[in-house]
Design an enzyme around this catalytic site. Structure first.
Site, PDB file in Angstrom:
ATOM      1  N   TYR A  83       0.834  -1.206   0.000  1.00  0.00           N
ATOM      2  CA  TYR A  83       0.000   0.000   0.000  1.00  0.00           C
ATOM      3  C   TYR A  83       0.868   1.255   0.000  1.00  0.00           C
ATOM      4  O   TYR A  83       0.582   2.228  -0.701  1.00  0.00           O
ATOM      5  CB  TYR A  83      -0.940   0.017   1.213  1.00  0.00           C
ATOM      6  N   PHE A 135      -7.785  21.979 -24.220  1.00  0.00           N
ATOM      7  CA  PHE A 135      -8.097  20.569 -24.358  1.00  0.00           C
ATOM      8  C   PHE A 135      -9.305  20.294 -23.468  1.00  0.00           C
ATOM      9  O   PHE A 135      -9.456  20.905 -22.410  1.00  0.00           O
ATOM     10  CB  PHE A 135      -6.914  19.650 -24.009  1.00  0.00           C
ATOM     11  N   THR A 136     -10.151  19.351 -23.899  1.00  0.00           N
ATOM     12  CA  THR A 136     -11.453  19.121 -23.249  1.00  0.00           C
ATOM     13  C   THR A 136     -11.352  18.957 -21.727  1.00  0.00           C
ATOM     14  O   THR A 136     -11.914  19.757 -20.965  1.00  0.00           O
ATOM     15  CB  THR A 136     -12.106  17.874 -23.867  1.00  0.00           C
ATOM     16  N   ASP A 226       1.496  20.604 -20.234  1.00  0.00           N
ATOM     17  CA  ASP A 226       0.817  19.332 -20.495  1.00  0.00           C
ATOM     18  C   ASP A 226       1.794  18.505 -21.316  1.00  0.00           C
ATOM     19  O   ASP A 226       1.965  18.719 -22.520  1.00  0.00           O
ATOM     20  CB  ASP A 226      -0.492  19.575 -21.255  1.00  0.00           C
ATOM     21  N   LYS A 269      -0.296   8.015 -23.288  1.00  0.00           N
ATOM     22  CA  LYS A 269       0.107   8.376 -24.655  1.00  0.00           C
ATOM     23  C   LYS A 269       1.613   8.132 -24.825  1.00  0.00           C
ATOM     24  O   LYS A 269       2.033   6.991 -24.875  1.00  0.00           O
ATOM     25  CB  LYS A 269      -0.265   9.831 -24.940  1.00  0.00           C
ATOM     26  N   ARG A 393     -13.687  15.953 -33.397  1.00  0.00           N
ATOM     27  CA  ARG A 393     -12.995  17.023 -32.674  1.00  0.00           C
ATOM     28  C   ARG A 393     -13.461  18.337 -33.285  1.00  0.00           C
ATOM     29  O   ARG A 393     -12.760  18.974 -34.059  1.00  0.00           O
ATOM     30  CB  ARG A 393     -11.469  16.892 -32.782  1.00  0.00           C
ATOM     31  N   PHE A 460     -19.236  15.090 -25.572  1.00  0.00           N
ATOM     32  CA  PHE A 460     -18.859  14.260 -26.722  1.00  0.00           C
ATOM     33  C   PHE A 460     -18.746  12.776 -26.380  1.00  0.00           C
ATOM     34  O   PHE A 460     -18.934  11.922 -27.227  1.00  0.00           O
ATOM     35  CB  PHE A 460     -17.541  14.763 -27.330  1.00  0.00           C
TER      36      PHE A 460
HETATM   37  N1  F0G Z   1      -4.083  16.290 -22.072  1.00  0.00           N
HETATM   38  C1  F0G Z   1      -4.108  15.938 -23.363  1.00  0.00           C
HETATM   39  C2  F0G Z   1      -3.365  16.763 -24.358  1.00  0.00           C
HETATM   40  C3  F0G Z   1      -4.825  14.816 -23.760  1.00  0.00           C
HETATM   41  O1  F0G Z   1      -4.832  14.478 -25.046  1.00  0.00           O
HETATM   42  C4  F0G Z   1      -5.523  14.060 -22.789  1.00  0.00           C
HETATM   43  C5  F0G Z   1      -6.311  12.892 -23.173  1.00  0.00           C
HETATM   44  C6  F0G Z   1      -5.476  14.465 -21.449  1.00  0.00           C
HETATM   45  C7  F0G Z   1      -4.731  15.579 -21.134  1.00  0.00           C
HETATM   46  C8  F0G Z   1      -6.224  13.739 -20.369  1.00  0.00           C
HETATM   47  O2  F0G Z   1      -5.594  12.550 -20.055  1.00  0.00           O
HETATM   48  O3  F0G Z   1      -7.240  10.775 -20.746  1.00  0.00           O
HETATM   49  O4  F0G Z   1      -5.293  10.254 -19.264  1.00  0.00           O
HETATM   50  O5  F0G Z   1      -7.192  11.567 -18.392  1.00  0.00           O
HETATM   51  N2  F0G Z   1      -6.617  12.677 -24.376  1.00  0.00           N
HETATM   52  C9  F0G Z   1      -7.276  11.509 -24.909  1.00  0.00           C
HETATM   53  C10 F0G Z   1      -7.453  11.663 -26.392  1.00  0.00           C
HETATM   54  C11 F0G Z   1      -8.493  11.084 -24.189  1.00  0.00           C
HETATM   55  O6  F0G Z   1      -8.074  10.782 -26.990  1.00  0.00           O
HETATM   56  O7  F0G Z   1      -6.957  12.633 -26.967  1.00  0.00           O
HETATM   57  P1  F0G Z   1      -6.385  11.225 -19.592  1.00  0.00           P
END
Ligand code: F0G
Length: 468
Positions: A83, A135-136, A226, A269, A393, A460
């Protein structure tokens, strides 16, 4: 198919052929057009709602979809599932310190876990957060923490045809104008993304981050990065920026990070794992706050939601992803697909970015209005044609303005073909390109969609549509 072969040769395939061979395979199944029609209707014309088993070639995302190496799988057997104080955490911490250069590390379950921590720790209600395009999940966490996102990317980034080599760059005049308007004390930090996802995977130059650092130093503003696809960004610097052609990717990555005060990471990624994330910081004050909050939202500060074995695979993934051969092959494959599509005159975002090909749905379907959801329509059509799964997108991803409640109408209306790392072959890329061509050839008959269900957050992922 002769033209496809010619393209492969023109690209100099030998320079980017995969630096690995295949040891284990996973079968793929091809559905019939009738099965795909039924699956698409059941999914409300949203590719996020398809079952993976109904998909032939899955280009929804490059997130968590990488193939791990034999070394990473071997590392999974070395999980220390204590843990507290797992040995794998210290391996991970050392790998991030070595390759990214930051001092303090907080592990998280994935990128948005780290986004939550940094947003809560570094934004005061009402403060502005300038960034090189939204970014979303990133913007949502900034808004939930009371921040106001301001786009400060260069104008060229919003033009899908502009060939600017560093379309992810921050426009320093826009940052200066914001400082003049609201005052430096009302700016939480600069939210800087390495290769800008929503702009088409476009990089930031070293000169730009250096100049941004100088400007921020004058005003005491911090820069958080990021770093999700920062290794891909380092490749473009090596390829395009004077003075970097002979520098290894690892050195470029570390230099870039050194201009920033910390970073959040979706390790799903660049870092070549199926789950994981981290936050890395150079200042003790923010680190203290984040390390305290991680136990509320993620898990203890030595696992943050990951199993010990996940952290081991991640530490190894970090070492593998900065290898020059790996990144050249990864981006070479993306480019191969893009150049096939381009040769048929099909509109894609220029220049070809790091992780995906972005089809320009406005130019693809000039007869559709943005409110007919052209990018969503294109994603649905691609699936119906050949079982290829892409992602919208555009207007759906952009969501609604929190103040007015209206749709946001982004300039870019794109459909993303995202390439998982080390997963598909060149023949899969040929099949995808042919499917895009088939959908393009019947574009004039294609009608748009109407939205029939819309959830409150990140719509989305779960919203539904019906054909017009
Ligand atoms: N920042 C970027 C630039 C991203 O592309 C993503 C995720 C995140 C943060 C968030 O990270 O998914 O690990 O919580 N992008 C994915 C995509 C979902 O399909 O572009 P996460």
């Amino acid at each position: 198919m002769t033209d496809l072969k010619t393209t492969g040769q023109q690209l100099g395939r030998r320079s980017w052929a995969e630096p690995w061979k295949i040891k284990m395979v996973e079968p793929l199944f091809m559905s019939t057009p009738e099965q795909r029609r039924a699956a698409m209707e059941a999914a409300g014309y949203n590719t996020f709602l398809l079952k993976s088993e109904d998909v032939y070639i899955d280009l929804l995302t490059d997130s968590g979809t990488s193939a791990m190496s034999d070394r990473q799988w071997a590392g999974m057997m070395l999980g220390d599932e204590a843990y507290a104080g797992s040995r794998n955490f210290y391996r991970l911490e050392a790998a991030i310190q070595q390759y990214y250069g930051y001092k303090y590390i907080v592990p998280t379950h994935q990128g948005r876990g780290a986004e939550n921590l940094i947003s809560q720790a570094a934004i005061k209600r009402g403060q502005y957060v300038p960034g090189n395009m939204y970014f979303t999940t990133t913007r949502l966490h900034q808004e939930l923490a009371g921040g106001i996102f301001v786009d400060v990317i260069i104008d060229e980034a919003h033009d899908s045809t502009h060939p600017h080599p560093f379309k992810g760059n921050v426009d320093l005049d826009k940052v200066q104008a914001l400082i003049d308007r609201v005052g430096a004390a009302n700016i939480a930090y600069i939210s800087l993304a390495g290769t800008v996802n929503m702009a088409g995977g476009q990089p930031v130059s070293m000169a730009n981050v250096r100049a941004l650092r100088a400007l921020c130093d004058q005003h005491g503003i911090r820069i958080y990065l990021d770093a999700t696809r920062m290794v891909e960004n380092a490749f473009f610097i090596q390829e395009r920026e004077e003075g970097y052609a002979d520098k290894p990717i690892a050195a470029i990555l570390k230099e870039f990070c050194a201009y920033t005060d910390g970073a959040w990471m979706s390790a799903k990624k660049d870092n070549l794992v199926n789950i994981g994330g981290w936050l890395a910081l150079n200042h003790e004050d923010v680190f203290e706050a984040a390390r305290n909050m991680v136990v509320v939202y993620e898990g203890l500060h030595t696992y943050g939601g990951m199993a010990g074995r996940d952290m081991e695979a991640l530490a190894i993934g970090i070492e593998e992803c900065v290898e020059d051969q790996h990144i050249r092959s990864r981006i070479g494959q993306v480019r191969y697909l893009g150049e096939l599509i381009e040769q048929w005159g099909i509109p894609i975002v220029q220049p070809i970015g790091g992780h995906a090909i972005f089809l320009d749905a406005r130019a693809f379907y000039p007869h559709l209005a943005q409110i007919d959801f052209p990018a969503q329509t294109l994603a649905a059509e691609l699936y119906l044609d050949g079982g290829v799964r892409a992602m919208e997108r555009g207007i759906v991803s952009a969501g609604r303005d929190p103040e007015t409640g209206d749709h946001r109408y982004p300039k870019l209306e794109l459909t993303r073909l995202t390439i998982p790392r080390r997963v598909y072959t060149q023949s899969h890329m040929d099949v995808v390109a042919e499917s895009v061509k088939a959908v393009y050839d019947r574009r004039a008959e294609t009608r748009g969609l109407t939205m029939t269900y819309e959830p409150q957050y990140l719509r989305f992922f779960q919203c539904r549509f019906a054909p017009k």
